[in-house]
Motif scaffolding. Structure first.
Motif, PDB file in Angstrom:
ATOM      1  N   LYS A  21      33.113  46.228  63.315  1.00  0.00           N
ATOM      2  CA  LYS A  21      33.343  45.929  61.901  1.00  0.00           C
ATOM      3  C   LYS A  21      32.067  46.164  61.095  1.00  0.00           C
ATOM      4  N   ASN A  22      30.922  45.721  61.625  1.00  0.00           N
ATOM      5  CA  ASN A  22      29.652  45.926  60.938  1.00  0.00           C
ATOM      6  C   ASN A  22      29.288  47.406  60.872  1.00  0.00           C
ATOM      7  N   ARG A  23      29.516  48.128  61.967  1.00  0.00           N
ATOM      8  CA  ARG A  23      29.211  49.563  61.975  1.00  0.00           C
ATOM      9  C   ARG A  23      30.073  50.290  60.959  1.00  0.00           C
ATOM     10  N   ARG A  29      29.301  52.314  53.610  1.00  0.00           N
ATOM     11  CA  ARG A  29      28.234  52.209  52.614  1.00  0.00           C
ATOM     12  C   ARG A  29      27.428  53.506  52.564  1.00  0.00           C
ATOM     13  N   ASP A  30      27.099  54.055  53.723  1.00  0.00           N
ATOM     14  CA  ASP A  30      26.329  55.301  53.766  1.00  0.00           C
ATOM     15  C   ASP A  30      27.111  56.450  53.145  1.00  0.00           C
ATOM     16  N   ARG A  31      28.396  56.512  53.434  1.00  0.00           N
ATOM     17  CA  ARG A  31      29.228  57.574  52.851  1.00  0.00           C
ATOM     18  C   ARG A  31      29.304  57.433  51.340  1.00  0.00           C
ATOM     19  N   ARG A  32      29.435  56.212  50.876  1.00  0.00           N
ATOM     20  CA  ARG A  32      29.508  55.977  49.430  1.00  0.00           C
ATOM     21  C   ARG A  32      28.186  56.371  48.765  1.00  0.00           C
ATOM     22  N   ARG A  37      25.089  60.248  45.506  1.00  0.00           N
ATOM     23  CA  ARG A  37      23.997  61.219  45.391  1.00  0.00           C
ATOM     24  C   ARG A  37      24.539  62.604  45.056  1.00  0.00           C
ATOM     25  N   ARG A  38      25.656  62.995  45.697  1.00  0.00           N
ATOM     26  CA  ARG A  38      26.274  64.292  45.390  1.00  0.00           C
ATOM     27  C   ARG A  38      26.720  64.366  43.939  1.00  0.00           C
TER      28      ARG A  38
END
Length: 64
Positions: A21-23, A29-32, A37-38
């Motif tokens: 769940k944490n991963r 979050r990283d994808r968002r 950034r894109r």
């Protein structure tokens, strides 16, 4: 003292792995953040293109 430290190291080594769940939350979050950034980069490129077109027209228009 050394025995106590050794036992703590063993406990640390046997700690449960990070929950899926944490991963997943970190991955989302990283994808968002990457998506934001894109979008920001695309916006900067669009603004730069508009400035370059305006600059080009500023110099070319008097010649037409």
């Amino acid at each position: 003292m050394a025995l106590n430290a050794g036992l703590k190291l063993i406990q640390w080594a046997r700690r449960p792995a990070a929950a899926a769940k944490n991963r997943n939350r970190i991955t989302r979050r990283d994808r968002r953040q990457a998506q934001l950034r894109r979008l920001a980069r695309d916006e900067r490129v669009k603004e730069q293109r508009e400035r370059e077109v305006a600059k080009y027209l500023y110099y070319v228009r008097p010649m037409i």
